[in-house]
Design an enzyme around this catalytic site. Structure first.
Site, short mmCIF file in Angstrom:
data_model
loop_
_atom_site.label_atom_id
_atom_site.label_comp_id
_atom_site.label_asym_id
_atom_site.label_seq_id
_atom_site.Cartn_x
_atom_site.Cartn_y
_atom_site.Cartn_z
N ASP A 22 21.15 8.16 63.17
CA ASP A 22 22.58 7.91 63.06
C ASP A 22 22.86 6.42 63.21
O ASP A 22 22.03 5.66 63.71
CB ASP A 22 23.33 8.65 64.17
CG ASP A 22 23.31 10.15 63.94
OD1 ASP A 22 23.59 10.89 64.91
OD2 ASP A 22 23.03 10.57 62.80
N CYS A 77 0.01 3.24 3.62
CA CYS A 77 0.39 2.75 4.95
C CYS A 77 1.63 1.87 4.90
O CYS A 77 2.03 1.31 5.92
CB CYS A 77 -0.76 1.97 5.58
SG CYS A 77 -1.12 0.40 4.76
N CYS A 83 0.83 -1.21 0.00
CA CYS A 83 0.00 0.00 0.00
C CYS A 83 0.86 1.25 0.00
O CYS A 83 1.78 1.38 0.82
CB CYS A 83 -0.90 -0.03 1.23
SG CYS A 83 -1.79 1.51 1.50
#
Lengths: 170, 634
Positions: B409, B169, B166
């Protein structure tokens, strides 16, 4: 035996300067993160012969450390302090004045402005609340910048002082 | 459902011919099929939005077009002045006029006899096309024996007997229902290794698709100059996009074969990129003729460098700027034939998945996150690693990013109901776990080490992650500290502490973090305190403070840089010997629910990234700008 704050976090180093009545020793407490808290060692002349500190000024004709401004995480903008830069001028009760000089090259981060309004702090607690400045050597430079300073035991031996037991503890 | 093909074809044909909106497009269908468009593309240009139609097999669609052609032609034989005839005459005269200006590329499928002549005998030439349309239904309406135009020649045969694809497309829509394509896509999606039910799919088309769309549009304008529907300067909005049609086909197919549903913002994202080498230079001529395009040096260089990656935006802008005449003169109108079909690549990933929970730390020699000092590793492991190790293996993710509501800590324990944390899992392959399975993961982590313990493990939505860091300043935390005092104290000396509420202190950045935090003075609040006397010089101090308060510095004063500090308040020196965090007052992530939602967690609505609205707005703005520009040109 409890280690003091300074013993826990800092490596205590000293610049030995002068002899007899004219000792001008300065301490440099190097934090484990590299920052240096600089102050007057207890052997300094300003603490001898009953002298009391009457005035502390961070200004001389060339600059005023109180103008120091740093910004951001990396403390940009701090004044560069050469190894023997002026830190402050101390006036004592007997009218003698002493100029305290730097001993570690680096960028000035902070000065202890409390000394301006409350100079006795220097006589009362020279090692802690009476510190002079906090300074940051260049990252790569830390060990080199402090290499010439004497560690605590050497300092004590040179000044005929007992070495604290905590120095030998882990 | 075995509806016979012929019946289906009849059904569609009838429906279309009765559709008033479609009827004017009927000749278009035939024309496009004739010049080399696949059936789906022919329907596309008729702006037909019957989704089911596009999903039908090629043979059905080809059949429908054939039927429609028959119907049209039967009406043209009856009526000499029918639309079809008018159409044909117009096309022949047009091609005669334009043939002088065009170079060889033009392959308008009008009878070759008229192309070189200069409108000498239009009346004569009309007869030839009309006879060809009426008589021969097997060949395309206007195609000569020119072999370059193809497709739809022998209708009865099924797809792919033609050697060309095509022209609109590039075979993408044309092959969309072939077994080859569908099995290929399905296999790929079956084998991604990811667990998902919803997917989002982005499709990228070769740039030639857009160029060819314009080309066909201009061709239709030329061929049917009186038709209202082709009056628009551009095919935008008047034609079904290839991408759209493909999604119409893929959506139901994937839903049916794999039970997957398309949803914007889904966790699983696929990206199909179609490539077509043969036509990758189709757009290059635009750069030469688009005067308004001001190519900066860099752009021009890029334009040449990697043709297949030339941005759609620059190309679409050029297409809008270029006039139809210029396009026809320098480009191909209608498009050139296509020998090869486009190929595609599918890549995919999974949006981040978030897991949350709370952790306790029972030891005083474990850091929260890996501790690296001067390029050496300190400590064997960390809270983070003890958690993420198991999670990573369960979820099979690339990475697990740890963040928590604050941190303690290395020498501070985290007691109470723990500290909230969350993990962002990058590209997790396994994401569906039941309530019990999360409990299992917790057990695995907790039994592997005595150092930490986690709880409340669950999956959370992306929106929920904000709660972790939200309102950090307002949060409160409780601590227990062992404090040494340089002077001897009794209850009398300490009682005042219990009455102190919301004590404000000012903390300069502690020296111990000053190397990585900016120098500042922060106001913090000690909400309340209480104590227990251990002996004359030691107490246990309980504090409830504002988030972000440095407790250690409050106790020992940090060289007088935190004021007031505990020593100053007690009138002596103070030091902190031990610290524990008793509670982090943040309600996150909440108690996990044992329900189905947790197991088949679908976060699609919450996951829809906020940016998507920004992108849509930007796109709309761009389209508006483009339309305004076009209108100005008119």
């Amino acid at each position: 035996m409890r280690k003091t704050l300074v013993e826990r976090y800092y490596e205590q180093k000293f610049r030995l300067d002068g002899e007899g009545n004219e000792i001008q020793d300065v301490f440099v407490n190097v934090h484990s993160n590299g920052l240096c808290v600089i102050g007057v060692a207890e052997t300094h002349a300003i603490f001898q012969n009953g002298r009391k500190v009457v005035q502390v000024s961070f200004e001389n004709d060339k600059k005023n450390l109180a103008d120091n401004k740093v910004s951001g995480k990396f403390k940009k903008g701090g004044m560069w302090m050469a190894e023997d830069s002026f830190i402050c001028e101390v006036k004592c009760s007997d009218d003698s004045t002493y100029i305290i000089k730097n001993s570690v090259r680096g960028f000035l981060i902070e000065i202890n402005e409390k000394l301006i309004t409350d100079p006795q702090l220097l006589s009362l607690k020279p090692k802690t609340e009476g510190y002079l400045i906090i300074l940051g050597p260049k990252k790569q430079d830390i060990s080199e910048a402090t290499a010439h300073l004497s560690p605590l035991d050497k300092f004590c031996q040179s000044r005929n002082l007992p070495v604290p037991a905590s120095f030998y503890e882990a | 459902m075995a509806e016979e093909p012929t019946k289906k074809i009849k059904r569609y044909t009838e429906a279309l011919l009765l559709n008033k909106a479609f009827l004017p497009h009927a000749p278009t269908l035939v024309e496009l099929a004739g010049i080399g468009c696949c059936s789906r593309c022919a329907f596309r240009f008729s702006n037909l939005r019957n989704i089911n139609l596009y999903s039908e097999k090629n043979e059905i669609l080809d059949g429908v077009i054939e039927e429609i052609k028959k119907q049209i032609n039967s009406t043209t034989t009856d009526n000499a002045s029918s639309e079809a005839m008018v159409v044909d005459t117009a096309s022949t005269t047009d091609s005669a006029n334009t043939s002088t200006t065009s170079s060889t590329p033009i392959t308008t499928s009008t009878p070759t006899t008229s192309t070189t002549s200069t409108t000498s005998t239009p009346s004569d030439s009309t007869t030839t096309p009309t006879t060809s349309t009426t008589s021969d239904s097997a060949t395309s309406s206007t195609a000569p024996s020119d072999s370059t135009t193809a497709t739809t020649a022998p209708i009865s045969t099924v797809e792919k007997t033609t050697t060309n694809y095509c022209i609109a497309c590039l075979g993408i829509l044309q092959n969309a229902t072939t077994n080859e394509f569908t099995t290929s896509i399905i296999d790929k999606l079956k084998n991604t290794g990811y667990q998902f039910r919803y997917y989002a799919l982005t499709i990228t088309m070769p740039t030639a698709i857009m160029v060819r769309q314009y080309s066909i549009w201009y061709h239709l304008q030329q061929k049917f100059p009186d038709k209202e529907q082709y009056k628009n300067k551009t095919p935008d909005d008047a034609v079904v996009e290839v991408k759209e049609a493909l999604k119409w086909i893929l959506g139901p197919m994937l839903a049916f074969r794999l039970n997957l549903t398309f949803k914007n913002g889904a966790d699983f994202r696929g990206a199909i990129t179609f490539k077509h080498e043969e036509t990758q230079e189709d757009h290059v001529f635009l750069a030469q003729i688009d005067e308004s395009a001001k190519p900066r040096k860099i752009k021009k260089h890029h334009w040449r460098a990697d043709l297949s990656m030339d941005s759609i935006t620059t190309i679409s802008r050029s297409l809008r700027n270029v006039t139809a005449e210029k396009f026809r003169k320098f480009g191909y109108c209608p498009p050139k034939p296509v020998k090869n079909a486009a190929t595609y690549e599918l890549v995919y990933d999974h949006l981040s998945v978030w897991i949350a929970g709370r952790y306790n730390k029972w030891v005083r020699d474990l850091s929260q996150t890996p501790w690296i000092l001067h390029n050496t590793r300190k400590g064997e492991t960390s809270v983070e690693e003890l958690i993420t190790g198991v999670i990573k293996s369960e979820f099979q993710c690339d990475e697990a990013r740890f963040s928590a509501s604050g941190r303690e800590d290395i020498d501070v324990r985290m007691l109470g109901n723990g500290r909230p944390f969350m993990l962002e899992l990058i590209n997790a392959k396994r994401v569906y776990f039941s309530y019990e399975q999360y409990r299992d993961m917790e057990r695995r982590i907790n039994s592997a080490t005595h150092c930490i313990q986690i709880s409340m493990l669950q999956r959370i939505s992306k929106a929920h992650t904000n709660k972790l860091k939200e309102g950090e300043e307002e949060k409160r935390k409780s601590y227990k500290a062992v404090v040494w005092l340089s002077k001897k104290v009794t209850d009398k000396d300490l009682a005042f502490l219990k009455d102190l509420k919301d004590l404000e202190i000012e903390q300069r950045t502690p020296v111990r973090v000053l190397h990585r935090r900016s120098l500042a003075t922060r106001k913090k609040i000690i909400h309340s305190m209480s104590y227990e006397i251990i002996n004359e010089n030691h107490i246990v101090l309980d504090l409830r403070t504002q988030a972000g308060t440095y407790i250690k510095e409050f106790v020992h004063g940090d060289l007088g840089r935190t004021l007031p500090n505990f020593g100053v308040m007690m009138g002596c020196e103070a030091d902190i010997l031990q610290l524990d965090v008793m509670s982090v007052e943040v309600d996150f992530p909440g108690v996990p629910q044992a329900n189905r939602h947790q197991q088949f967690f679908d976060d699609t609505s919450a996951n829809a990234p906020k940016n998507s609205n920004k992108k849509k707005k930007k796109k709309k703005k761009k389209e508006k700008r483009g339309k305004k520009r076009d209108e100005k040109k008119k």
